[in-house]
Motif scaffolding. Structure first.
Motif, mmCIF file in Angstrom:
data_model
loop_
_atom_site.group_PDB
_atom_site.id
_atom_site.type_symbol
_atom_site.label_atom_id
_atom_site.label_comp_id
_atom_site.label_asym_id
_atom_site.label_seq_id
_atom_site.Cartn_x
_atom_site.Cartn_y
_atom_site.Cartn_z
ATOM 1 N N LEU A 88 0.828 -1.203 0.000
ATOM 2 C CA LEU A 88 0.000 0.000 0.000
ATOM 3 C C LEU A 88 0.865 1.256 0.000
ATOM 4 C CD1 LEU A 88 -2.827 -1.035 2.497
ATOM 5 C CD2 LEU A 88 -3.067 -0.661 0.050
ATOM 6 N N GLU A 89 1.973 1.236 0.726
ATOM 7 C CA GLU A 89 2.891 2.377 0.712
ATOM 8 C C GLU A 89 3.497 2.571 -0.675
ATOM 9 O OE1 GLU A 89 5.723 2.877 3.964
ATOM 10 O OE2 GLU A 89 4.624 1.336 5.092
ATOM 11 N N ALA A 90 3.817 1.467 -1.339
ATOM 12 C CA ALA A 90 4.360 1.568 -2.692
ATOM 13 C C ALA A 90 3.324 2.170 -3.646
ATOM 14 C CB ALA A 90 4.805 0.189 -3.189
ATOM 15 N N LEU A 91 2.062 1.798 -3.472
ATOM 16 C CA LEU A 91 1.007 2.372 -4.307
ATOM 17 C C LEU A 91 0.806 3.855 -3.992
ATOM 18 C CD1 LEU A 91 -1.613 -0.523 -4.237
ATOM 19 C CD2 LEU A 91 -0.148 0.143 -6.147
ATOM 20 N N ASP A 92 0.930 4.213 -2.716
ATOM 21 C CA ASP A 92 0.840 5.630 -2.353
ATOM 22 C C ASP A 92 1.931 6.433 -3.054
ATOM 23 O OD1 ASP A 92 -1.332 5.296 -0.743
ATOM 24 O OD2 ASP A 92 -0.206 5.177 1.127
ATOM 25 N N ALA A 93 3.148 5.898 -3.022
ATOM 26 C CA ALA A 93 4.260 6.578 -3.680
ATOM 27 C C ALA A 93 4.006 6.692 -5.180
ATOM 28 C CB ALA A 93 5.562 5.825 -3.411
ATOM 29 N N THR A 94 3.496 5.631 -5.770
ATOM 30 C CA THR A 94 3.193 5.656 -7.202
ATOM 31 C C THR A 94 2.154 6.723 -7.529
ATOM 32 O OG1 THR A 94 3.767 3.332 -7.547
ATOM 33 C CG2 THR A 94 2.203 4.295 -9.082
ATOM 34 N N ALA A 95 1.120 6.826 -6.697
ATOM 35 C CA ALA A 95 0.086 7.840 -6.933
ATOM 36 C C ALA A 95 0.665 9.250 -6.817
ATOM 37 C CB ALA A 95 -1.056 7.651 -5.933
ATOM 38 N N ARG A 96 1.495 9.476 -5.806
ATOM 39 C CA ARG A 96 2.087 10.805 -5.625
ATOM 40 C C ARG A 96 3.026 11.147 -6.773
ATOM 41 N NH1 ARG A 96 5.326 10.375 -1.886
ATOM 42 N NH2 ARG A 96 4.801 8.465 -0.759
ATOM 43 N N TRP A 97 3.802 10.172 -7.203
ATOM 44 C CA TRP A 97 4.765 10.436 -8.278
ATOM 45 C C TRP A 97 4.061 10.672 -9.604
ATOM 46 C CZ3 TRP A 97 8.586 5.953 -6.701
ATOM 47 C CH2 TRP A 97 9.186 6.302 -5.482
ATOM 48 N N SER A 98 2.953 9.984 -9.835
ATOM 49 C CA SER A 98 2.219 10.230 -11.077
ATOM 50 C C SER A 98 1.650 11.646 -11.081
ATOM 51 C CB SER A 98 1.099 9.198 -11.253
ATOM 52 O OG SER A 98 0.149 9.290 -10.210
ATOM 53 N N ASP A 99 1.193 12.129 -9.915
ATOM 54 C CA ASP A 99 0.720 13.514 -9.828
ATOM 55 C C ASP A 99 1.863 14.493 -10.095
ATOM 56 O OD1 ASP A 99 -1.814 12.666 -9.227
ATOM 57 O OD2 ASP A 99 -1.584 12.894 -7.054
ATOM 58 N N ALA A 100 3.045 14.187 -9.543
ATOM 59 C CA ALA A 100 4.196 15.069 -9.747
ATOM 60 C C ALA A 100 4.615 15.097 -11.213
ATOM 61 C CB ALA A 100 5.365 14.607 -8.867
ATOM 62 N N VAL A 101 4.606 13.943 -11.854
ATOM 63 C CA VAL A 101 4.978 13.880 -13.271
ATOM 64 C C VAL A 101 3.978 14.653 -14.111
ATOM 65 C CG1 VAL A 101 5.148 12.310 -15.237
ATOM 66 C CG2 VAL A 101 6.285 11.736 -13.099
ATOM 67 N N GLU A 102 2.685 14.548 -13.763
ATOM 68 C CA GLU A 102 1.670 15.276 -14.515
ATOM 69 C C GLU A 102 1.855 16.781 -14.357
ATOM 70 O OE1 GLU A 102 -3.064 14.811 -15.192
ATOM 71 O OE2 GLU A 102 -2.420 15.025 -13.103
ATOM 72 N N ALA A 103 2.244 17.218 -13.157
ATOM 73 C CA ALA A 103 2.348 18.651 -12.887
ATOM 74 C C ALA A 103 3.668 19.244 -13.355
ATOM 75 C CB ALA A 103 2.162 18.914 -11.392
ATOM 76 N N THR A 104 4.759 18.500 -13.174
ATOM 77 C CA THR A 104 6.085 19.072 -13.443
ATOM 78 C C THR A 104 6.880 18.335 -14.501
ATOM 79 O OG1 THR A 104 7.209 17.755 -11.732
ATOM 80 C CG2 THR A 104 6.165 19.820 -11.027
ATOM 81 N N GLY A 105 6.452 17.132 -14.881
ATOM 82 C CA GLY A 105 7.206 16.368 -15.869
ATOM 83 C C GLY A 105 8.358 15.579 -15.281
ATOM 84 N N ARG A 106 8.513 15.595 -13.958
ATOM 85 C CA ARG A 106 9.611 14.853 -13.341
ATOM 86 C C ARG A 106 9.219 14.352 -11.966
ATOM 87 N NH1 ARG A 106 11.932 17.545 -9.634
ATOM 88 N NH2 ARG A 106 13.785 18.588 -9.605
ATOM 89 N N LEU A 107 10.019 13.416 -11.443
ATOM 90 C CA LEU A 107 9.761 12.883 -10.110
ATOM 91 C C LEU A 107 10.193 13.892 -9.048
ATOM 92 C CD1 LEU A 107 10.998 9.182 -10.423
ATOM 93 C CD2 LEU A 107 8.668 10.019 -10.550
ATOM 94 N N PRO A 108 9.610 13.825 -7.848
ATOM 95 C CA PRO A 108 10.067 14.689 -6.762
ATOM 96 C C PRO A 108 11.523 14.392 -6.410
ATOM 97 C CG PRO A 108 7.949 13.676 -6.233
ATOM 98 C CD PRO A 108 8.462 12.996 -7.465
#
Length: 758
Positions: A88-108
Motif C-alpha cells: 500500500l505504501e508503494a502504491l501511495d508513492a506511485t500515486a504521488r509520483w504520477s501527480d508530480a509527473v503530470e504537474a512538473t514532468g519529473r519525479l520529486p
C-alpha cells in the motif's frame, strides 16, 4: 504533455485504485489466490509502463514490489500485514509520483531515497537467495579501475561501475544499448569499445552488435541495476569506493554529456578508419547525421549546425567541428543533458503546468449524440423548404402552422441534443466511493476501532465536476463518523451493539439532483452536549443555545471553529471539517443536512445538482413577480376550494385523495407582502422535498419551459431558497427556487401542519 504519457497517467491511477482494493480485500481473505494474482498483475503492468519512461527510482521500486508479490504467488512469502502495508505504501508513492509527473514532468527530489528505502524493505521480506551476477566481489575489477583512471577528475564519493556487453542479436530483440546507457541516473563517464576485433571490411555485418560498454555513475547500485533490469544477464555491476581523502580536487561541472561525448568520439574514429573512396561519401553522411542528432538531443543546436555545414566542406572540417563540440560543451552537471527543456525551462512536454484533462465516454453515448446531430441537420434543411414556400406566396396561415411545427421539432431536437451532450460528462459515483476503503481502514487502525463500510447506489451518475469535487467533503464526514460517531468495541458491546461499527455511504436520485449520504450506527449527536461545547467555544451565549431547538443546535456542528473533540488529534480537534463540508457543497450548488438519534447513529446528507443541464421549469406567479420551480419536484397542480383548506394548530392543511397535506403560501415563504389568498379557489403545487409532501399555494401559472439552470452565484447565492437562475427569451433573469431549501427555513419549521393537532 504527449499522448503516451497522458494515457500512462490515466492507466496508472486506475491500476493503483484496483490494486489498493485487492490489497484491502486480502486483509480479510489472505488465502485468496486470485486477488494476489490481480495485485501482482497490477504491479507488473505498472512496472512495464514506467519502463517506457526515464524514471529509474520508480522502476526500481515497482520491480522490488513485483519480486515480493511473485514470492507471495509462489507461496514462499506470507500474505500478511507487513506485505500488505508495504505494498500500500508503494502504491501511495506511485500515486504521488504520477501527480508530480503530470504537474512538473519529473519525479520529486525525494523519490530516489524513498524508492530505495521501500525496495530495501521488500528485499528484507524475501528469504536470502544466492548472490546475483551483479553483486560486488570485493576488489574493483581492472575494467572499472581503467575507466576511473581515464577520467580527468575522479568522483568525490562512492560510485557504481557497469560493464555492459550486449548480445550480438540484441537489435532483433528490441534492445537499444545506448538507450539503456542514457537512462542511467548520475552518469559520470562512458567508454565504448569493440567487444571483438572488427572483421575484415568485406565481412562487416551492420546488424550485429559488437560493443563493450563500460560506464560510471554517481548513484547507488540499486538505481543503476534497475536501468539494466531487462538485460541483467549481459551486465556486471560493482561498487567503486570513494577515493582516499586529499587524493582528488573538487570535480568541476562536466563539459558534455558522457553518452554524447562517447558517440562523438566514435564518429571521429569511424572517419579516421581506412576505407575506399566508394564508401567515403556514405560514411561521411552517416557520421554527420549521428553527430548532429546526438548534439541536438542535448539542446546543442549550434554545434549540430556546425557539424552539418562542416560535412559539406569535407571530413577534415567535420572532424574539427566535432572536436570543437567535445571541447566547448557547457552542461551544469553529470547527465543533465539527457532531458531537453522547453524555452521556459520546464521539462519538454510540459506546457505551463497544465494538467491533462481527459474524459472516458461510453461509445453508445457518442453514437447517440452523432445520431441526434443528423436529425437536427434534417430539421434545419426543412427550414429551406419553408423559405421557398414563403417566396412562392403560400397562404400565411398555412405557413405559420408549418413554421410552428418546424420550431417544435427543432426545439425537441435541441433539448435532446443538449441532454445527450451533457450525458458525456456523467460519471458513476463508484469512482469516488471506491476510494474510501483505505482512509476508513487507516483511521480505524489509528483509533483502535473496528469499522466496516458499505456502499449503496454506486451506479448513480453525476457531472464530472461534481464527482471530482465530492471526495474531499465526504472524507471529512467519514473521518468524523469514525472518530466522533462510532464508539470503541467495548462501549458498543456494553450497549448491545456489534463490536464493529458500520458506516454506509449511499447515493441516489432526488428529483433533478442527487443525494449522497454518510450514515453510521454510532452514539449519535447529543444536543445538550452540543449546547455545552458551543458555549465553551464561544460560538453562542448560554441564553442563545437554551433558546434554540434541537434541530438548530445540531446544525451548529457546521459552524466554523466548532469541534466536539476534547483534544487535537490526527483526525480532529482543530475546528475544521464540517464547515468545510458545507462550504464545498455550496460551491457545487448544493447544501448539507444532518439527522441524528442519540444512541442510534447519525446521517449527513449532501444534496447536490446532478449536472448543469436543460431542466423543465414551471414558471409560477406570486403577486407581480414570477419564479421558476423544477417540474421534477412538482407531483401535480390542483385547484381546491378555499373552504377545503382548514386552519390547524400552527398552520393550515387540506385533504387530497384521503391524505392530509400541510398548505403553505409561497408568498409567505418568499416574504412577499402581496400574492395568494384571493379568490374562491386556491391553486396548489404538490411538491416533494426531503421525503415530505407539501402543498404550496401560488397565484398563477405563467409558463412552462426548458432552460439551463445554473447554480446561484454572487449576491443571489446568499439568498435562502434560491436553487439557481436561468435566462428567459426576453433577456430577464428568472430565479428558480428550491422547494426543499424553502421548506427548511426557520419561518415555518416546527409548525404543526399535520392536520390532526398533535
Amino acid at each position: 504533455m504527449n499522448d503516451l504519457l497522458e494515457q500512462f497517467l490515466v492507466e496508472t491511477r486506475e491500476l493503483v485504485q484496483s490494486a489498493t482494493e485487492d490489497l484491502l480485500a486480502l486483509e480479510g481473505r489472505p488465502g485468496d489466490a486470485e486477488a494476489v494474482n490481480r495485485v501482482f498483475r497490477a504491479f507488473h503492468t505498472l512496472k512495464g509502463s514506467v519502463g517506457l519512461f526515464d524514471y529509474p527510482p520508480w522502476f526500481a521500486l515497482l520491480h522490488a514490489a513485483e519480486d515480493g508479490l511473485s514470492a507471495a504467488r509462489a507461496g514462499t512469502l506470507a500474505v500478511d500485514a507487513p506485505l500488505i502495508d508495504l505494498s500500500l505504501e508503494a502504491l501511495d508513492a506511485t500515486a504521488r509520483w504520477s501527480d508530480a509527473v503530470e504537474a512538473t514532468g519529473r519525479l520529486p527530489d525525494a523519490a530516489a531515497g524513498e524508492a530505495a528505502a521501500l525496495a530495501e524493505r521488500y528485499r528484507s521480506l524475501l528469504s536470502p537467495g544466492p548472490k546475483s551476477t551483479t553483486e560486488a566481489t570485493g576488489a574493483v575489477p581492472d575494467w572499472a579501475a581503467r575507466l576511473v583512471a581515464s577520467m580527468a577528475d575522479a568522483p568525490l564519493g562512492p560510485s557504481t561501475a557497469v560493464r555492459y556487453r550486449p548480445r550480438g542479436d540484441c537489435f532483433f530483440s528490441g534492445d537499444d544499448p545506448l538507450g539503456f546507457v542514457r537512462k542511467v541516473p548520475g552518469l559520470l563517464a562512458v567508454s565504448v569499445e569493440p567487444a571483438m576485433p572488427w572483421p575484415p571490411h568485406g565481412e562487416f555485418d551492420a546488424y550485429a552488435c559488437n560493443l563493450d560498454i563500460t560506464l560510471l555513475a554517481g548513484t547507488p547500485r540499486p538505481e543503476v541495476e534497475a536501468t539494466f533490469r531487462l538485460v541483467s544477464d549481459q551486465v556486471s555491476v560493482v561498487d567503486v569506493p570513494a577515493p582516499s581523502a586529499g587524493s582528488t580536487e573538487p570535480t568541476p561541472s562536466s563539459t558534455l554529456d558522457p553518452v554524447v561525448a562517447a558517440i562523438l568520439g566514435e564518429q571521429l574514429l569511424a572517419m579516421a578508419a581506412p576505407g575506399d573512396t566508394e564508401t567515403a561519401a556514405g560514411r561521411l553522411e552517416a557520421c554527420t547525421r549521428s553527430a548532429a542528432n546526438a548534439l541536438r538531443s542535448i539542446g546543442h543546436e549550434a554545434d549540430a549546425e556546425r557539424c552539418l555545414k562542416g560535412a559539406d566542406l569535407g571530413a577534415d572540417i567535420l572532424g574539427q567541428a566535432i572536436e570543437a563540440a567535445l571541447a566547448g560543451g557547457t552542461l551544469t552537471g553529470p547527465g543533465s543533458g539527457m532531458e531537453a527543456s522547453g524555452a521556459d525551462g520546464s521539462p519538454a512536454g510540459v506546457h505551463g503546468g497544465d494538467t491533462a484533462r481527459t474524459l472516458r465516454v461510453d461509445a453508445t453515448r457518442v453514437d447517440a449524440l452523432v445520431g441526434r446531430v443528423g436529425e437536427l441537420v434534417v430539421a434545419r434543411n426543412a427550414l429551406g423548404s419553408l423559405a421557398a414556400r414563403a417566396e412562392a406566396g403560400e397562404d400565411l396561415a398555412t405557413l405559420a402552422r408549418a413554421i410552428r411545427e418546424a420550431d417544435a421539432v427543432i426545439g425537441r431536437l435541441a433539448t435532446s441534443l443538449h441532454r445527450d451532450a451533457v450525458s458525456l460528462r456523467l460519471m458513476p459515483l463508484s469512482e469516488v466511493f471506491r476510494r474510501f476503503a483505505r482512509p476508513v481502514r487507516e483511521a480505524a487502525r489509528g483509533l483502535g476501532k473496528e469499522v466496516a463500510i458499505d456502499f449503496e447506489g454506486q451506479g448513480t451518475e453525476a457531472d464530472k465536476g461534481i464527482v471530482e469535487n465530492l471526495f474531499e467533503p465526504l472524507l471529512h464526514v467519514v473521518r468524523n463518523a469514525v472518530d466522533h460517531g462510532l464508539e470503541d468495541a467495548g462501549t458498543r458491546l456494553r450497549s448491545g451493539k456489534p463490536a464493529a461499527g458500520r458506516i454506509r455511504i449511499a447515493a441516489g436520485q432526488d428529483g433533478d439532483g442527487i443525494v449522497v449520504s454518510v450514515a453510521d450506527d454510532g452514539r449519535g449527536i447529543d444536543p445538550d452536549f452540543i449546547r455545552k461545547r458551543a458555549v465553551e467555544r464561544g460560538l453562542r451565549s448560554r441564553d442563545a443555545v437554551l433558546a434554540m431547538d434541537d434541530a438548530a443546535v445540531t446544525d451548529l456542528i457546521f459552524a466554523p471553529g466548532f469541534s466536539t473533540a476534547g483534544s487535537v488529534g490526527a483526525l480532529s480537534g482543530r475546528g475544521v471539517g464540517m464547515d468545510a463540508v458545507r462550504a464545498a457543497a455550496g460551491r457545487m450548488g448544493g447544501r448539507v443536512s444532518v439527522e441524528s438519534r442519540t444512541g442510534e447513529g447519525t446521517t449527513v446528507a449532501l444534496h447536490l445538482p446532478r449536472t448543469v443541464a436543460l431542466a423543465r421549469v414551471l414558471v409560477v406567479g406570486v403577486g407581480t413577480e414570477s419564479y421558476g420551480i423544477a417540474m421534477d419536484a412538482v407531483a401535480e397542480v390542483v385547484r381546491v376550494p378555499r373552504s377545503a383548506i382548514h386552519a390547524v394548530a400552527g398552520g393550515a392543511a387540506t385533504v387530497l385523495r384521503g391524505r392530509t397535506l400541510p398548505v403553505l403560501r409561497l408568498a409567505d415563504l418568499l416574504d412577499h407582502r402581496d400574492g395568494a389568498g384571493i379568490g374562491m379557489e386556491a391553486l396548489l403545487l404538490v411538491v416533494h422535498a426531503d421525503g415530505e409532501t407539501v402543498a404550496l399555494e401560488i397565484d398563477r401559472l405563467d409558463d412552462r419551459l426548458d432552460a439551463v439552470v445554473r447554480a446561484p452565484a454572487g449576491l443571489v447565492g446568499t439568498v435562502p431558497g434560491v436553487g439557481g437562475t436561468t435566462t428567459l427569451g426576453d433577456g430577464t433573469v428568472l430565479l428558480v427556487v428550491d422547494p426543499a431549501a424553502l421548506l427548511t427555513d426557520p419561518a415555518w419549521v416546527g409548525q404543526d401542519t399535520s392536520g390532526d393537532g398533535r
